[in-house]
Scaffold this active site. Structure first.
Site, PDB file in Angstrom:
ATOM      1  N   ILE A  28       0.823  -1.208   0.000  1.00 59.33           N
ATOM      2  CA  ILE A  28       0.000   0.000   0.000  1.00 59.33           C
ATOM      3  C   ILE A  28       0.855   1.255   0.000  1.00 59.33           C
ATOM      4  O   ILE A  28       0.581   2.206  -0.735  1.00 59.33           O
ATOM      5  CB  ILE A  28      -0.948  -0.013   1.222  1.00 59.33           C
ATOM      6  CG1 ILE A  28      -1.988  -1.135   1.092  1.00 59.33           C
ATOM      7  CG2 ILE A  28      -1.642   1.337   1.385  1.00 59.33           C
ATOM      8  CD1 ILE A  28      -2.791  -1.384   2.351  1.00 59.33           C
ATOM      9  N   SER A 153      -6.831  -1.495   9.721  1.00 62.71           N
ATOM     10  CA  SER A 153      -7.207  -2.797   9.156  1.00 62.71           C
ATOM     11  C   SER A 153      -8.608  -3.171   9.608  1.00 62.71           C
ATOM     12  O   SER A 153      -9.062  -2.765  10.685  1.00 62.71           O
ATOM     13  CB  SER A 153      -6.214  -3.879   9.608  1.00 62.71           C
ATOM     14  OG  SER A 153      -6.688  -5.180   9.293  1.00 62.71           O
ATOM     15  N   TYR A 166      -1.664  -8.770  16.529  1.00 59.31           N
ATOM     16  CA  TYR A 166      -1.880  -7.837  15.413  1.00 59.31           C
ATOM     17  C   TYR A 166      -3.189  -7.081  15.598  1.00 59.31           C
ATOM     18  O   TYR A 166      -3.255  -5.864  15.409  1.00 59.31           O
ATOM     19  CB  TYR A 166      -1.896  -8.630  14.109  1.00 59.31           C
ATOM     20  CG  TYR A 166      -2.061  -7.797  12.860  1.00 59.31           C
ATOM     21  CD1 TYR A 166      -0.999  -7.071  12.349  1.00 59.31           C
ATOM     22  CD2 TYR A 166      -3.283  -7.759  12.183  1.00 59.31           C
ATOM     23  CE1 TYR A 166      -1.145  -6.317  11.193  1.00 59.31           C
ATOM     24  CE2 TYR A 166      -3.437  -7.001  11.034  1.00 59.31           C
ATOM     25  CZ  TYR A 166      -2.368  -6.288  10.542  1.00 59.31           C
ATOM     26  OH  TYR A 166      -2.508  -5.542   9.400  1.00 59.31           O
TER      27      TYR A 166
END
Length: 254
Positions: A28, A153, A166
């Site tokens: 990205i 995310s 995460y």
């Protein structure tokens, strides 16, 4: 911020803007750096791999964008690394109009790794965002303008099994972004949170060929899709804040 002399309806012009992108050498970040350079922004990309950094800068050169892009290798899990990249920004950009916090390390659950591993992931994925934002705001606030883009995310909401470490960092980015906007909007600084679903990048466990097939099957986004969304947020007129964008592949039903 005094907006009396500003055109609140005109889309923001990226040409000549000073942009820092962390995690800017792959996925990205790399796609965003290329797109912004094509639009005339001056881009400083930050990466933790010299090979990836060199490859990205070579691609910029082949595309005729070398004058628009500078790179630096730094460790964003350390205070020295973060100080280093802003010293570089002051040197080569002279300003930071836009900060795109994008650097991230993948990790699984609490049974994966040890304290040092978790510490590095959390420092890179969350504390790095906080620290870079603080340094950027110091440079934006005197001008009464600026834009912070935090790439998060879908994991912040989905909180899937097997990736708790995460997920913790991405949930932290979500909360940080929401509170941050309330703190710095009055200084003329915008905050945008981008939360992608599955994206074909080197962080994915699937092989590149499998990722390409998933993209054809509408089950995975491309890095360029997210770059376009970031640019959309940056180009909005002064009176319009894109606060949050959630992007999912058409057939990723969550």
């Amino acid at each position: 911020m005094n907006t009396a002399d500003l055109d609140l309806n005109t889309p923001a012009q990226l040409n000549g803007m000073g942009v820092m992108i962390t995690g800017g050498t792959t996925g990205i970040g790399r796609a965003t750096a290329i797109l912004l350079a094509q639009k005339g922004a001056d881009v400083l990309i930050v990466g933790n791999s010299q090979d990836h950094l060199d490859d990205t800068l070579n691609s910029m050169q082949q595309a005729g964008l070398q004058s628009r892009c500078t790179g630096i290798k730094a460790d964003l899990a350390t205070a020295d690394g973060i100080q280093q990249i802003f010293t570089k920004a002051d040197e080569v950009l002279g300003k930071v109009d836009v900060l795109i916090n994008n650097a991230a390390l993948a990790h699984q659950d609490v049974n994966d790794g040890n304290y040092e591993d978790w510490e590095r992931v959390i420092k890179t994925n969350l504390l790095g965002y906080i620290a870079c934002t603080s340094y950027a705001v110091d440079r934006m606030a005197p001008n009464g303008r600026g834009h912070i883009v935090n790439v998060g995310s879908m994991s912040a909401d989905v909180r899937e099994k097997g990736s708790s470490v995460y997920v913790a960092t991405k949930a932290g980015i979500q909360g940080f972004s929401e509170a941050l906007r309330k703190e710095i909007n009055e200084q003329g600084i915008k905050v945008t949170l981008i939360e992608p679903g599955a994206v074909g990048t080197d962080m994915q466990p699937a092989a590149p060929e499998e990722q390409q097939q998933k993209q054809k099957d509408l089950e995975m986004l491309t890095a360029e899709d997210i770059a376009a969304a970031i640019v959309y947020a940056l180009e909005q007129p002064l009176r319009c804040d894109v606060v949050e964008l959630k992007l999912r592949p058409h057939l990723q039903i969550i």
